[in-house]
Design an enzyme around this catalytic site. Structure first.
Site, mmCIF file in Angstrom:
data_model
loop_
_atom_site.group_PDB
_atom_site.id
_atom_site.type_symbol
_atom_site.label_atom_id
_atom_site.label_comp_id
_atom_site.label_asym_id
_atom_site.label_seq_id
_atom_site.Cartn_x
_atom_site.Cartn_y
_atom_site.Cartn_z
ATOM 1 N N GLU A 32 47.098 37.848 43.250
ATOM 2 C CA GLU A 32 46.010 37.592 42.306
ATOM 3 C C GLU A 32 45.507 38.954 41.838
ATOM 4 O OE1 GLU A 32 42.044 34.835 41.772
ATOM 5 O OE2 GLU A 32 42.468 35.667 43.741
ATOM 6 N N HIS A 48 37.193 41.530 41.024
ATOM 7 C CA HIS A 48 38.310 42.470 41.019
ATOM 8 C C HIS A 48 37.840 43.795 40.423
ATOM 9 C CE1 HIS A 48 41.688 39.603 41.933
ATOM 10 N NE2 HIS A 48 40.741 38.748 41.586
ATOM 11 N N HIS A 90 42.265 28.534 40.005
ATOM 12 C CA HIS A 90 40.878 28.026 40.105
ATOM 13 C C HIS A 90 40.298 27.677 38.730
ATOM 14 C CE1 HIS A 90 40.024 32.279 39.430
ATOM 15 N NE2 HIS A 90 40.175 32.614 40.692
ATOM 16 N N ASP A 128 40.394 29.630 48.111
ATOM 17 C CA ASP A 128 40.078 30.973 47.605
ATOM 18 C C ASP A 128 39.214 31.705 48.638
ATOM 19 O OD1 ASP A 128 40.101 33.148 45.904
ATOM 20 O OD2 ASP A 128 38.545 32.380 44.567
#
Length: 407
Positions: free
Chosen positions: A151, A163, A238, A296
């Site tokens: 990811e 991120h 997601h 997640d």
């Protein structure tokens, strides 16, 4: 003369059992060694070894070496959960941790019913990701993990979530190939913002390599998302999170991902990432056959509140919700799949057999493991979860061995 070894036989009886045909009352499931060898009901002559006979807890009426586990009629036996998007748990990380850290996270999720885990990374340098892939791939080869999910870093700075924006990059096919190669055949999925330069070519490359291309952390339009699906993308990372919202004149990626039968949509059913009405909308639109419940999860899953690291990012978990220290973006979840199962039935009103499809059967299919896991059928791995009347975990078996033994 060589000693003769006898495979131990375990019979689970008395509870409801979620078979592919639906939930049966007073079901019966037989395990020998690491495999399921028979299913049926307590008085079903076709059930392996039962001959229609009721048996007691000592295994009377069964062959020598049989242990019979009598479960309460209100309990439910379901296939082991399969999580295709998971960053860690138990205070430990898959993203940058040691072997011991990774095993701690795996063990934590197993205790909550997830018998199959794909380890997800987060955005980092290519060098750091290739090093971590080497570590994770060894554990895949040893059977502790089911694969690697990258990811990032090939995601949109507009929808980066938790991120590091400074480490993001366009999905150049050469870079994508580098990460897939670093996984030594264990890469299962790569999340991409497919509208970025190189995105469509990378989707085609992943499809050729047999790796799932997932659309996520994306700012794509409806048309760009349709192009990615036509190129081979088959998963929505997601859904609803880290992508443009659904609008009546600009439907964006959500509409494209929901309407296409080729796409399986990931949903995080923790009550934080999705409002119950949104989950109902998605489930009602695509049906049980196209949903994969995921966690997640990050380090705090199954552990508790506090300060954590998610790759290079600092995360604070407060009252079970993980957010970046800087900026406050949601940073994964503290969810375990047993909680997602319970919530799906008791809050969202979904039928247990539909939840089984979303939490076990569909993700197993995505991973190409339907011949081994995902349903309770003779010949498959003895991966199963026992839930009580309140849908709390009271037993977990993985490959015929109890992780959590029913009381």
């Amino acid at each position: 003369m060589a000693a003769v070894t006898t495979t131990h036989r375990t019979v689970l009886a008395g509870a409801r059992v979620a078979l592919p045909s639906g939930v049966v009352e007073r079901g019966r499931l037989t395990v020998e060694g690491t495999r399921i060898t028979g299913t049926g009901t307590d008085h079903d002559p076709s059930a392996n070894g039962s001959n229609g006979r009721a048996v007691n807890a000592d295994g009377a009426g069964e062959p020598a070496g049989t242990t019979t586990v009598e479960l309460a009629p209100g309990h439910l036996v379901v296939p082991g959960f399969v999580d295709i998007h998971n960053h860690g748990g138990g205070g430990a990380s898959f993203t940058s941790g040691t072997v011991q850290d990774i095993l701690t996270g795996v063990r934590t999720h197993r205790e909550h019913g997830t018998t199959t885990v794909v380890a997800s990374t987060v955005t980092n340098t290519l060098e750091a990701l290739t090093r971590q892939a080497g570590l994770l791939s060894e554990l895949v080869e040893q059977g502790e993990l089911a694969g690697i999910h990258y990811e990032g870093p090939f995601i949109s700075p507009c929808r980066k979530g938790a991120h590091d924006e400074g480490l993001l990059r366009d999905p150049d096919p050469a870079d994508v190939r580098k990460l897939v190669d670093a996984a030594r055949g264990t890469a299962r999925m790569v999340t991409l913002a497919t509208e970025l330069p190189g995105g469509i070519d990378s989707v085609r490359l992943l499809a050729e390599l047999g790796v799932i291309a997932a659309v996520g952390h994306t700012d794509a339009t409806y048309e760009q998302t349709k192009a990615a699906i036509d190129a081979g993308a088959t998963v929505a990372t997601h859904l609803f999170n880290a992508m443009p919202p659904l609008q009546h004149r600009e439907p964006g990626p959500i509409a494209a991902l929901l309407e296409d039968d080729r796409v399986t949509v990931e949903l995080i059913n923790d009550g934080t990432h999705l409002h119950p009405s949104v989950l109902e909308l998605a489930f009602g639109t695509v049906g049980a056959g196209r949903v994969a419940f995921i966690t997640d999860a990050m380090d705090a899953a199954g552990f508790g509140d506090g300060l954590y690291e998610l790759g290079p990012m600092k995360v604070e978990v407060r009252e079970g919700v993980a957010r970046l220290v800087e900026g406050g973006s949601i940073a994964g979840s503290t969810l375990t799949l047993d909680t997602a199962f319970k919530r799906a039935v008791t809050v969202d009103g979904l039928a247990p057999d539909d939840v089984v499809r979303a939490i076990s059967t569909n993700p197993a299919r995505l991973l190409g493991l339907s011949d081994r896991i995902g349903t309770l059928e003779a010949g498959k791995d003895a991966d199963l979860v026992v839930l009580d009347e309140e849908y709390e975990v009271v037993g977990v078996m993985r490959k015929g061995e109890w992780v959590v033994r029913p009381a």
